[in-house]
Enzyme design. Structure first.
Site, mmCIF file in Angstrom:
data_model
loop_
_atom_site.group_PDB
_atom_site.id
_atom_site.type_symbol
_atom_site.label_atom_id
_atom_site.label_comp_id
_atom_site.label_asym_id
_atom_site.label_seq_id
_atom_site.Cartn_x
_atom_site.Cartn_y
_atom_site.Cartn_z
ATOM 1 N N LYS A 118 -9.216 6.423 6.018
ATOM 2 C CA LYS A 118 -7.671 6.012 5.695
ATOM 3 C C LYS A 118 -7.923 4.262 4.309
ATOM 4 C CE LYS A 118 -4.650 7.064 9.061
ATOM 5 N NZ LYS A 118 -3.630 6.843 10.377
ATOM 6 N N ASP A 137 0.869 -1.038 -0.272
ATOM 7 C CA ASP A 137 0.290 0.136 -0.111
ATOM 8 C C ASP A 137 0.834 1.168 -0.054
ATOM 9 O OD1 ASP A 137 -2.519 1.592 0.196
ATOM 10 O OD2 ASP A 137 -1.699 1.689 2.221
ATOM 11 N N LEU A 138 0.364 2.847 -0.076
ATOM 12 C CA LEU A 138 0.811 3.462 -0.548
ATOM 13 C C LEU A 138 1.369 4.514 0.255
ATOM 14 C CD1 LEU A 138 3.132 5.166 -2.332
ATOM 15 C CD2 LEU A 138 1.177 6.678 -3.465
ATOM 16 N N ASP A 139 -0.588 5.624 0.738
ATOM 17 C CA ASP A 139 -0.608 5.738 2.100
ATOM 18 C C ASP A 139 -0.720 5.030 3.158
ATOM 19 O OD1 ASP A 139 -1.091 7.843 0.108
ATOM 20 O OD2 ASP A 139 -2.862 7.679 -0.002
ATOM 21 N N LYS A 148 -10.786 -0.944 -2.381
ATOM 22 C CA LYS A 148 -10.870 -2.153 -1.392
ATOM 23 C C LYS A 148 -11.699 -1.504 -0.327
ATOM 24 C CE LYS A 148 -5.745 -1.310 -1.358
ATOM 25 N NZ LYS A 148 -4.438 -0.710 -1.148
ATOM 26 N N SER A 153 -2.377 0.304 -4.618
ATOM 27 C CA SER A 153 -2.811 1.772 -4.074
ATOM 28 C C SER A 153 -3.917 2.549 -3.863
ATOM 29 C CB SER A 153 -2.204 3.110 -3.888
ATOM 30 O OG SER A 153 -2.847 4.263 -3.723
ATOM 31 N N ALA A 154 -5.453 2.527 -3.219
ATOM 32 C CA ALA A 154 -6.579 3.469 -3.837
ATOM 33 C C ALA A 154 -6.274 4.112 -4.208
ATOM 34 C CB ALA A 154 -7.252 2.931 -2.298
ATOM 35 N N SER A 155 -4.755 4.886 -4.380
ATOM 36 C CA SER A 155 -5.156 6.389 -4.740
ATOM 37 C C SER A 155 -4.633 6.344 -6.164
ATOM 38 C CB SER A 155 -3.405 7.139 -4.044
ATOM 39 O OG SER A 155 -3.701 8.341 -4.840
ATOM 40 N N GLU A 213 0.001 -3.164 4.976
ATOM 41 C CA GLU A 213 -0.833 -2.335 4.691
ATOM 42 C C GLU A 213 -1.322 -1.687 6.074
ATOM 43 O OE1 GLU A 213 -3.973 -1.103 3.594
ATOM 44 O OE2 GLU A 213 -3.740 -1.161 1.757
ATOM 45 N N ASP A 214 -1.793 -0.631 6.012
ATOM 46 C CA ASP A 214 -1.828 0.078 7.069
ATOM 47 C C ASP A 214 -3.294 0.333 7.606
ATOM 48 O OD1 ASP A 214 -2.668 1.950 4.675
ATOM 49 O OD2 ASP A 214 -2.088 3.475 6.739
ATOM 50 N N ARG A 265 -11.483 8.205 -2.458
ATOM 51 C CA ARG A 265 -12.176 9.375 -2.744
ATOM 52 C C ARG A 265 -13.748 9.558 -2.795
ATOM 53 N NH1 ARG A 265 -9.932 12.828 -7.878
ATOM 54 N NH2 ARG A 265 -8.063 10.844 -7.235
ATOM 55 N N THR A 304 0.716 10.055 3.487
ATOM 56 C CA THR A 304 0.540 11.390 3.030
ATOM 57 C C THR A 304 -1.301 11.557 3.726
ATOM 58 O OG1 THR A 304 -0.217 9.751 1.953
ATOM 59 C CG2 THR A 304 1.096 11.373 0.768
HETATM 60 C C1 BG6 Z 1 -5.840 5.931 -0.263
HETATM 61 C C2 BG6 Z 1 -6.224 7.167 0.634
HETATM 62 O O1 BG6 Z 1 -4.283 5.832 -0.191
HETATM 63 O O2 BG6 Z 1 -5.997 6.268 -1.224
HETATM 64 C C3 BG6 Z 1 -7.154 7.761 0.776
HETATM 65 O O3 BG6 Z 1 -5.605 6.035 1.831
HETATM 66 C C4 BG6 Z 1 -7.893 7.910 -0.505
HETATM 67 O O4 BG6 Z 1 -7.192 8.161 2.450
HETATM 68 C C5 BG6 Z 1 -7.554 6.940 -1.373
HETATM 69 O O5 BG6 Z 1 -8.686 8.529 -0.258
HETATM 70 C C6 BG6 Z 1 -7.817 7.428 -2.698
HETATM 71 O O6 BG6 Z 1 -6.926 8.696 -2.871
HETATM 72 P P1 BG6 Z 1 -6.841 9.416 -4.018
HETATM 73 O O7 BG6 Z 1 -5.464 10.107 -4.129
HETATM 74 O O8 BG6 Z 1 -7.185 8.598 -5.475
HETATM 75 O O9 BG6 Z 1 -7.561 11.129 -3.543
HETATM 76 MG MG MG Z 2 -3.079 3.150 3.681
#
Ligand code: BG6
Ligand code: MG
Length: 215
Positions: free
Chosen positions: A46, A10-12, A146, A115-117, A170-171, A50, A18
């Site tokens: 977490k 996982d990233l964040d 996730k 990562s979900a980001s 993962e956190d 988004r 972040t």
């Molecule tokens: C996850 C974070 O890695 O990414 C979440 O833990 C965040 O808090 C999610 O909402 C989505 O991120 P982004 O950058 O696509 O808005």
């Molecule tokens: Mg995380």
């Protein structure tokens, strides 16, 4: 020989912290829209996508908005977040993570980001660690985020390994749930009481002892 062939990170909250930037960006949006938001609510976001994060904030405020507003607010929050992450440099890596990545690559393990980001690539670029990953799974890779297992299964498929050969770091509770639903071994970083579904838990990245797990 270890039974593991691949590591999915996982990233964040695992590679870099972040969460504070997400917090500040949501805080700005919620203040502008007259909603309440605090660190406790942020904890609940977490690992969550988004849009789902915004839905949880609205629920916390007992508010509902049109789909159009939902997406425009999410986009505005993202603009604030993107501004914050511009300052990310290699110094933003969490303790021990760079040496872990170097060690794994040096020992022939496959690595993926899970990562979900949707901003994952920008963050990796800021940290200057993009090249440590064979595969990058991010918020654009799969439809169901996730706690669905889809993203981690996507990473395994791309790496050409079975779920049983994958170890996920993962956190977030949502991330541990996703790893276990994917039938992978889950390593949690954080509070062992919260991450009680994980196979192993370390309080922080400084405490990670991968040789204990890899064997
Ligand atoms: C996850 C974070 O890695 O990414 C979440 O833990 C965040 O808090 C999610 O909402 C989505 O991120 P982004 O950058 O696509 O808005
Ligand atoms: Mg995380």
């Amino acid at each position: 020989m270890s039974k593991f062939k691949a590591f999915i990170f996982d990233l964040d909250g695992v590679i870099t912290d972040t969460a504070e930037f997400h917090y500040l960006a949501w805080k700005q949006l919620t203040e502008e829209e007259g909603m309440s938001f605090n660190r406790e609510v942020n904890e609940d976001l977490k690992g969550v996508s988004r849009i789902e994060s915004l839905k949880r904030i609205l629920q916390h405020n007992e508010r509902s908005v049109s789909d159009e507003k939902l997406h425009s607010w999410a986009e505005r929050k993202n603009n604030y977040y993107v501004d914050f992450i511009k300052k990310i440099t290699p110094e933003y890596m969490l303790p021990k993570m760079l040496s872990i990545l170097k060690n794994l690559k040096g020992n022939g393990f496959k690595t993926a980001l899970g990562s979900a980001s949707k901003n994952a690539r920008a963050v990796l670029n800021g940290l200057k660690i993009t090249d440590y990953f064979d595969i990058i799974g991010d918020g654009n890779s799969v439809k169901n985020s996730k706690p669905a297992p889809d993203l981690f299964l996507f990473c395994a498929e791309q790496l050409n390994v079975t779920p049983a050969e994958c170890l996920v770091v993962e956190d977030a509770e949502a991330g541990i749930e996703a790893a276990k639903s994917a039938a992978m071994t889950a390593v949690g970083i954080g509070d062992a009481n919260k991450l009680n579904e994980a196979d192993y838990v370390f309080a922080s990245t400084s405490d990670i002892n991968l040789s204990l797990i890899i064997g």
